[in-house]
Design a protein around this motif. Structure first.
Motif, PDB file in Angstrom:
ATOM      1  N   ARG A 144      -0.599   8.486  -5.912  1.00 54.26           N
ATOM      2  CA  ARG A 144       0.206   7.779  -4.912  1.00 54.26           C
ATOM      3  C   ARG A 144      -0.023   6.263  -4.953  1.00 54.26           C
ATOM      4  NH1 ARG A 144      -1.506  12.539  -3.685  1.00 54.26           N
ATOM      5  NH2 ARG A 144      -0.253  14.052  -2.577  1.00 54.26           N
ATOM      6  N   TRP A 145      -0.613   5.777  -6.025  1.00 59.73           N
ATOM      7  CA  TRP A 145      -1.029   4.385  -6.108  1.00 59.73           C
ATOM      8  C   TRP A 145       0.115   3.410  -5.853  1.00 59.73           C
ATOM      9  CZ3 TRP A 145      -5.086   1.803  -5.245  1.00 59.73           C
ATOM     10  CH2 TRP A 145      -5.189   0.472  -5.641  1.00 59.73           C
ATOM     11  N   SER A 146       1.293   3.698  -6.348  1.00 56.02           N
ATOM     12  CA  SER A 146       2.413   2.751  -6.182  1.00 56.02           C
ATOM     13  C   SER A 146       2.726   2.515  -4.708  1.00 56.02           C
ATOM     14  CB  SER A 146       3.654   3.256  -6.919  1.00 56.02           C
ATOM     15  OG  SER A 146       4.083   4.493  -6.387  1.00 56.02           O
ATOM     16  N   ARG A 147       2.534   3.517  -3.859  1.00 53.65           N
ATOM     17  CA  ARG A 147       2.767   3.358  -2.427  1.00 53.65           C
ATOM     18  C   ARG A 147       1.535   2.858  -1.685  1.00 53.65           C
ATOM     19  NH1 ARG A 147       4.188   8.903  -0.716  1.00 53.65           N
ATOM     20  NH2 ARG A 147       3.614   9.471  -2.805  1.00 53.65           N
ATOM     21  N   LEU A 148       0.351   3.227  -2.172  1.00 50.42           N
ATOM     22  CA  LEU A 148      -0.889   2.920  -1.452  1.00 50.42           C
ATOM     23  C   LEU A 148      -1.446   1.535  -1.742  1.00 50.42           C
ATOM     24  CD1 LEU A 148      -2.762   6.314  -1.836  1.00 50.42           C
ATOM     25  CD2 LEU A 148      -1.754   5.387   0.248  1.00 50.42           C
ATOM     26  N   ARG A 149      -1.170   0.975  -2.898  1.00 49.11           N
ATOM     27  CA  ARG A 149      -1.852  -0.251  -3.313  1.00 49.11           C
ATOM     28  C   ARG A 149      -1.623  -1.409  -2.360  1.00 49.11           C
ATOM     29  NH1 ARG A 149       1.858  -1.096  -8.428  1.00 49.11           N
ATOM     30  NH2 ARG A 149       3.525  -2.226  -7.410  1.00 49.11           N
ATOM     31  N   THR A 150      -0.478  -1.455  -1.685  1.00 46.19           N
ATOM     32  CA  THR A 150      -0.229  -2.552  -0.743  1.00 46.19           C
ATOM     33  C   THR A 150      -0.698  -2.211   0.662  1.00 46.19           C
ATOM     34  OG1 THR A 150       2.007  -1.734  -0.319  1.00 46.19           O
ATOM     35  CG2 THR A 150       1.742  -3.410  -2.055  1.00 46.19           C
ATOM     36  N   GLY A 151      -1.104  -0.975   0.868  1.00 42.63           N
ATOM     37  CA  GLY A 151      -1.595  -0.541   2.180  1.00 42.63           C
ATOM     38  C   GLY A 151      -3.108  -0.546   2.225  1.00 42.63           C
TER      39      GLY A 151
ATOM     40  N   PRO B  93      -5.662   1.874   0.668  1.00 45.14           N
ATOM     41  CA  PRO B  93      -6.039   3.056  -0.111  1.00 45.14           C
ATOM     42  C   PRO B  93      -7.434   3.585   0.212  1.00 45.14           C
ATOM     43  CG  PRO B  93      -5.934   1.109  -1.524  1.00 45.14           C
ATOM     44  CD  PRO B  93      -5.424   0.709  -0.176  1.00 45.14           C
TER      45      PRO B  93
ATOM     46  N   TYR C 109      -7.051   5.970   3.063  1.00 50.98           N
ATOM     47  CA  TYR C 109      -6.427   7.196   2.557  1.00 50.98           C
ATOM     48  C   TYR C 109      -7.462   8.051   1.827  1.00 50.98           C
ATOM     49  CZ  TYR C 109      -3.051  10.248   0.245  1.00 50.98           C
ATOM     50  OH  TYR C 109      -2.359  11.339  -0.202  1.00 50.98           O
TER      51      TYR C 109
END
Length: 163
Positions: A45-52, A54, A57
């Protein structure tokens, strides 16, 4: 997926996640497995998590997977005796005191104590990771600390307070 960005994130956070997982489980090998599973799920899920966030998560995955493992194996744990886990502290005596104290807590209490006091997360962050309300975190933390004060007074000696 940007592999280099993910690899850098793992390098900067893996040790902290392993420490948290070890404190949750008291077992180095299970902690390593939990962290590995969490890192795989973060990578997917890195593409969605990297700006949040991680790390949050990954912690959530570690805590939930540990609770799931505990639920599946609780009958075995109550029948058998736990072996000594390898020490991961530079002060083995302190590590043993902390481990024995954490073993006195329920899985939820242990998760709250690790998140709040070892990982230094806020009540809100802890609640999000555990999937409970802030009030549940507060009451669970209070009950866990009371249990530690009553059942593990050696912790007070460890931090230099008198009983």
């Amino acid at each position: 997926m940007d592999d280099s960005e993910f690899i850098e994130w793992v390098a900067g956070n893996q040790r902290q996640l392993l420490r948290s997982a070890y404190l949750l489980t008291g077992e180095l090998h299970r902690a390593e497995d939990l962290v590995q599973e969490a890192l795989v799920k973060v990578a997917l899920r890195w593409s969605r998590l990297r700006t949040g966030n991680p790390v949050a998560y990954a912690r959530t995955i570690i805590v939930h997977d540990n609770i799931s493992w505990w639920r599946r194996h609780r009958r075995e744990l109550t029948r058998g005796t736990a072996g000594e886990a390898p020490q991961v502290s530079s002060d083995p005596e302190a590590a043993l005191v902390v481990r024995r104290a954490l073993d006195r807590l329920t899985p939820r209490q242990r998760a709250v104590v690790v998140c709040r006091h070892f990982d230094d997360l806020s009540e809100r962050e802890t609640a999000q990771i555990l999937g409970v309300t802030v009030g549940t975190v507060k009451s669970t933390n209070s009950a866990a600390l009371a249990r530690l004060r009553d059942g593990a007074p050696e912790l007070l000696d460890l931090i230099g307070r008198t009983r």
